[in-house]
Design an enzyme around this catalytic site. Sequence first.
Site, PDB file in Angstrom:
ATOM      1  N   HIS A   1      63.615-103.189 -21.635  1.00  0.00           N
ATOM      2  CA  HIS A   1      64.338-104.212 -21.148  1.00  0.00           C
ATOM      3  C   HIS A   1      66.086-103.540 -21.359  1.00  0.00           C
ATOM      4  O   HIS A   1      65.837-103.587 -22.734  1.00  0.00           O
ATOM      5  CB  HIS A   1      64.207-105.931 -20.751  1.00  0.00           C
ATOM      6  CG  HIS A   1      65.309-106.261 -20.025  1.00  0.00           C
ATOM      7  ND1 HIS A   1      65.406-106.243 -19.316  1.00  0.00           N
ATOM      8  CD2 HIS A   1      66.768-106.707 -20.752  1.00  0.00           C
ATOM      9  CE1 HIS A   1      67.664-106.915 -18.571  1.00  0.00           C
ATOM     10  NE2 HIS A   1      67.721-107.023 -19.716  1.00  0.00           N
TER      11      HIS A   1
ATOM     12  N   ASP B   1      48.662 -72.410  -5.255  1.00  0.00           N
ATOM     13  CA  ASP B   1      49.426 -71.788  -3.353  1.00  0.00           C
ATOM     14  C   ASP B   1      48.183 -71.014  -2.442  1.00  0.00           C
ATOM     15  O   ASP B   1      48.176 -71.127  -1.425  1.00  0.00           O
ATOM     16  CB  ASP B   1      50.407 -71.339  -3.576  1.00  0.00           C
ATOM     17  CG  ASP B   1      51.772 -72.524  -3.695  1.00  0.00           C
ATOM     18  OD1 ASP B   1      51.096 -73.372  -4.553  1.00  0.00           O
ATOM     19  OD2 ASP B   1      52.905 -71.701  -3.662  1.00  0.00           O
TER      20      ASP B   1
END
Length: 474
Positions: free
Chosen positions: A453, A321
């Site tokens: 799936h 940061d």
Amino acid sequence: MAKHFDVVVIGGGPGGYIAAIRAAQLGMSVACVDAWQNAKGGPALGGTCTNVGCIPSKAMLQSSEHFEHVQHGLAEHGVEVKGVKLNLAQMLGRKDTVVKQNNDGIQYLFKKNKVTFLHGRASFVNADAGAYEIAISAPANDSVTGKHIIVATGSNPRTFPDLPFDEQLILSNTGALDIASVPKKLGVIGAGVIGLEMGSVWRRLGAEVTILEALPTFLGAADESVASEAHKLFVKQGLAIELGVKIGTIKTGKGVHVEYTNASGAAQVLEVDKLIVSIGRVPNTDGLHADAVGLKLDDRGFIAVDEHCKTNLPNVWAVGDVVRGPMLAHKAEEEGVAVAERIAGQHGHVNFDTIPWVIYTSPEIAWVGKTEQQLKASGVAYKAGSFPFMANGRARALGDTSGLVKFLADAHTDEILGVHIVGPMASELISEAVVAMEFRASAEDIARICHAHPTLSEATKEAALAVDKRALNF
Ligand code: NAI
């Protein structure tokens, strides 16, 4: 005589502690200096992310989501629950335990990797004979020298002019994670990541939440279609979001009185019990004494670095940061690893084009790469395809069909340029898109990969198919 290390890391957040571990893995002697203190004055490694950011906010998001779900999400599954009660003290206590587990985990990793940890605030003293002297104050009173220095001092919340955080009425991310009883009315300034995440937590726990945002558009950094879908869903959940406001006078008394003008210029007043101010963060160079060695900051107060996190001084690096780029823990970690590897003579590198963004609201929002509005603005020819979770079997079974997956691909080459998701588990689903973009995959590559799936990830495959207008289930 001060102890000498190959590498001294200043700051033990995700950028610093990861850099320290990687440097130690590569055979260097490493010290990491970090000042964060827990409630008992002991060390609390992990920086903002672990102590008052990513980790505790995710703990509170999870707990508050359970609270909301048990009240409003279970009846349709045929599960009837009566007498649901909030035990906020337990919830906050659990969050603190999760934080402590992470603090302790980092200390353990330091021991395991033989990183010397020094608890205190580090500042530059001087540079002499190829080494930098670093003083360490409170609670330690020490000094060390390092051939290489990695500055990873993070950021602090930006205050509203003349409105310091008291963490009782005017809250930063720190106070927002520790409100002892649910406020009846909670105000938030800034509809960014913290405002939306913390606003969601307290709304779920029963507060009436109003978010005031200066910009006229909602989540301007996100893809427009994802942002507008998210806005619709948040408003439906009961978050009051006012865009295009101009904040005027803010007064505190028993509660907080906020005067502002709305998007049409009309004067308004918001009376709330507490106010979260989440209007961005500023780089933290407090007490670093950058000037003692001539370490250059840019005009916004960030430590000036090149693309490899090199500062203007030989062997001084800065990550996270406190340097340019998104203020994200995972970006800091990548920079930390890359710098440690460069110090070791390797070719560490961060691909800033494939850093994912995630907002942990419900539904979650996640994206990687370019937005549609960015592609339009830069005149890139693209194809878009999207697929709603409404048409995904697993989402229906889960009972969470909000949102969509959207792919953006180059019109000529089909290379994936951006993937945008708002919906269940978007934070996990985005990884597939990050991997694909890192390998410069085409939308067709994803469309031709077998996805299990029934899974939410089938929505990703279907959105990739939709780029070529051949979604199968929609
Ligand atoms: P932010 O930059 O995400 O949002 C700040 C918002 O405040 C913007 O929408 C801005 O337009 C608005 N704003 C600024 N001045 C204002 C004013 N005077 N009146 C009204 N609105 C105003 O910053 P935020 O939410 O404070 O977060 C700080 C940093 O922490 C961000 O860089 C973010 O990336 C990081 N963070 C990341 C998280 C994640 O990855 N999930 C979670 C929390 C924080």
